[in-house]
Design a protein around this motif. Structure first.
Motif, mmCIF file in Angstrom:
data_model
loop_
_atom_site.group_PDB
_atom_site.id
_atom_site.type_symbol
_atom_site.label_atom_id
_atom_site.label_comp_id
_atom_site.label_asym_id
_atom_site.label_seq_id
_atom_site.Cartn_x
_atom_site.Cartn_y
_atom_site.Cartn_z
ATOM 1 N N LYS A 1 -13.913 -2.031 8.539
ATOM 2 C CA LYS A 1 -13.385 -2.784 7.403
ATOM 3 C C LYS A 1 -12.532 -1.892 6.503
ATOM 4 N N GLU A 2 -13.010 -0.685 6.236
ATOM 5 C CA GLU A 2 -12.249 0.215 5.367
ATOM 6 C C GLU A 2 -10.961 0.658 6.054
ATOM 7 N N ARG A 3 -11.009 0.856 7.350
ATOM 8 C CA ARG A 3 -9.783 1.211 8.085
ATOM 9 C C ARG A 3 -8.753 0.083 7.944
ATOM 10 N N ALA A 4 -9.217 -1.151 8.160
ATOM 11 C CA ALA A 4 -8.311 -2.298 8.081
ATOM 12 C C ALA A 4 -7.713 -2.436 6.682
ATOM 13 N N GLU A 5 -8.521 -2.189 5.653
ATOM 14 C CA GLU A 5 -8.025 -2.291 4.279
ATOM 15 C C GLU A 5 -6.980 -1.219 3.983
ATOM 16 N N ALA A 6 -7.223 -0.014 4.478
ATOM 17 C CA ALA A 6 -6.265 1.075 4.255
ATOM 18 C C ALA A 6 -4.942 0.788 4.949
ATOM 19 N N LEU A 7 -5.008 0.267 6.175
ATOM 20 C CA LEU A 7 -3.783 -0.058 6.904
ATOM 21 C C LEU A 7 -3.064 -1.251 6.272
ATOM 22 N N ALA A 8 -3.838 -2.191 5.742
ATOM 23 C CA ALA A 8 -3.235 -3.366 5.102
ATOM 24 C C ALA A 8 -2.429 -2.974 3.872
ATOM 25 N N GLN A 9 -2.922 -1.982 3.138
ATOM 26 C CA GLN A 9 -2.178 -1.516 1.967
ATOM 27 C C GLN A 9 -0.820 -0.945 2.374
ATOM 28 N N ILE A 10 -0.818 -0.177 3.460
ATOM 29 C CA ILE A 10 0.450 0.371 3.949
ATOM 30 C C ILE A 10 1.374 -0.759 4.423
ATOM 31 N N ASP A 11 0.800 -1.752 5.098
ATOM 32 C CA ASP A 11 1.608 -2.866 5.575
ATOM 33 C C ASP A 11 2.229 -3.637 4.407
ATOM 34 N N ASP A 12 1.481 -3.761 3.303
ATOM 35 C CA ASP A 12 2.022 -4.440 2.119
ATOM 36 C C ASP A 12 3.224 -3.674 1.564
ATOM 37 N N VAL A 13 3.099 -2.358 1.544
ATOM 38 C CA VAL A 13 4.208 -1.530 1.063
ATOM 39 C C VAL A 13 5.414 -1.667 1.986
ATOM 40 N N ILE A 14 5.165 -1.656 3.294
ATOM 41 C CA ILE A 14 6.259 -1.782 4.256
ATOM 42 C C ILE A 14 6.941 -3.140 4.119
ATOM 43 N N ALA A 15 6.146 -4.184 3.907
ATOM 44 C CA ALA A 15 6.723 -5.523 3.739
ATOM 45 C C ALA A 15 7.632 -5.582 2.520
ATOM 46 N N ALA A 16 7.181 -4.944 1.419
ATOM 47 C CA ALA A 16 8.006 -4.926 0.206
ATOM 48 C C ALA A 16 9.288 -4.144 0.437
ATOM 49 N N VAL A 17 9.185 -3.037 1.184
ATOM 50 C CA VAL A 17 10.367 -2.229 1.473
ATOM 51 C C VAL A 17 11.332 -2.999 2.375
ATOM 52 N N ASN A 18 10.792 -3.755 3.317
ATOM 53 C CA ASN A 18 11.654 -4.540 4.210
ATOM 54 C C ASN A 18 12.420 -5.614 3.439
ATOM 55 N N LYS A 19 11.773 -6.203 2.430
ATOM 56 C CA LYS A 19 12.473 -7.174 1.590
ATOM 57 C C LYS A 19 13.628 -6.496 0.861
ATOM 58 N N ARG A 20 13.351 -5.305 0.376
ATOM 59 C CA ARG A 20 14.394 -4.546 -0.300
ATOM 60 C C ARG A 20 15.525 -4.206 0.669
ATOM 61 N N GLU A 21 15.141 -3.916 1.916
ATOM 62 C CA GLU A 21 16.155 -3.582 2.922
ATOM 63 C C GLU A 21 17.061 -4.776 3.195
ATOM 64 N N THR A 22 16.482 -5.972 3.204
ATOM 65 C CA THR A 22 17.293 -7.182 3.407
ATOM 66 C C THR A 22 18.338 -7.323 2.305
ATOM 67 N N ALA A 23 17.916 -7.042 1.069
ATOM 68 C CA ALA A 23 18.847 -7.123 -0.055
ATOM 69 C C ALA A 23 19.933 -6.061 0.062
ATOM 70 N N LEU A 24 19.545 -4.875 0.534
ATOM 71 C CA LEU A 24 20.525 -3.805 0.687
ATOM 72 C C LEU A 24 21.547 -4.131 1.774
ATOM 73 N N VAL A 25 21.072 -4.752 2.854
ATOM 74 C CA VAL A 25 21.983 -5.131 3.936
ATOM 75 C C VAL A 25 23.001 -6.148 3.434
ATOM 76 N N GLN A 26 22.523 -7.129 2.657
ATOM 77 C CA GLN A 26 23.427 -8.130 2.108
ATOM 78 C C GLN A 26 24.441 -7.483 1.155
ATOM 79 N N GLN A 27 23.944 -6.548 0.337
ATOM 80 C CA GLN A 27 24.827 -5.843 -0.599
ATOM 81 C C GLN A 27 25.888 -5.049 0.159
#
Length: 230
Positions: free
Chosen positions: A125-151
């Motif tokens: 459970k703790e492993r999954a939670e730690a990886l989920a936090q990283i995935d949340d950060v990656i998802a936010a960065v990917n959204k930012r990347e989409t905006a950068l591509v459009q820009q």
């Protein structure tokens, strides 16, 4: 005739008592000194048993036992070493102490690990939670990347007018293009770092799991296996 007795016979009775008490005290002190001196004994390098009323020179390289009047060992006198020998002995003792300290620290960590992860379900459970936090950060960065591509597409569209000579593009447009390229590089590097962080997290939990499987009791291990089969 006892000189001390004849001398005290001429003294008043009170003074005679004082002299006698003083003499008795001196005698007791001498006897006590003899009793506390003790006897030294050892077996030298030739296998000979040696005894003496003082530390034995032939046994300076080995332990000596100091005996009381009843023959019981009252003190163990350690060997006398040279400065170089003493330094080597201290280094050896220090190394042994460090090994013991590391072993004690390892035991402490193992106890803390068992308290934190009593079974594999908690660990997973703790492993999954730690990886989920990283995935949340990656998802936010990917959204930012989409905006950068459009820009970047917008900047490229504006730069089409200056394809033949990009140096003629306005300064603000060239600056915008440069900033866009830098942000894309930073974005890519950050995503790579997050991917490496996920690898480190998995590696850490894999190492912990290997250690925990050695520490968990047989009943806990059986419960873990049954849980994984579900």
């Amino acid at each position: 005739m006892n000189p001390a007795r004849s001398l005290t016979s001429f003294l008043p009775s009170a003074q005679r008592l004082g002299v006698c008490a003083l003499a008795a005290s001196a005698l007791w002190g001498a006897t006590a000194g003899a009793q506390t001196q003790g006897i030294y004994t050892c077996v030298d390098s030739k296998g000979r048993r040696i005894t003496s009323d003082r530390p034995i020179v032939e046994c300076l390289d080995r332990e000596q036992h100091k005996l009381g009047n009843t023959g019981i060992v009252r003190q163990v006198v350690p060997p006398s070493y040279t400065a170089d020998e003493r330094a080597k002995l201290e280094n050896k003792q220090r190394a042994e102490n460090e090994i013991k300290a590391r072993a004690a620290e390892e035991k402490r960590r193992e106890r803390a690990l068992l308290i934190r992860y009593p079974n594999q379900a908690v660990h997973d459970k703790e492993r999954a939670e730690a990886l989920a936090q990283i995935d949340d950060v990656i998802a936010a960065v990917n959204k930012r990347e989409t905006a950068l591509v459009q820009q970047r597409k917008e900047v490229d569209a504006e730069m089409e007018f200056y394809q033949s000579d990009p140096s003629k593009a306005p300064f603000w447009l060239r600056r915008k293009l440069e900033d866009s390229e830098k942000q894309m590089v930073v974005q890519k590097r950050f995503l790579e770092e997050q991917a490496q962080e996920k690898l480190r997290i998995n590696q850490r939990f894999d190492e912990e799991l290997g250690k925990l499987r050695q520490l968990w009791s047989p009943s806990t291990a059986a419960n873990n296996a049954a849980t994984l089969k579900r």
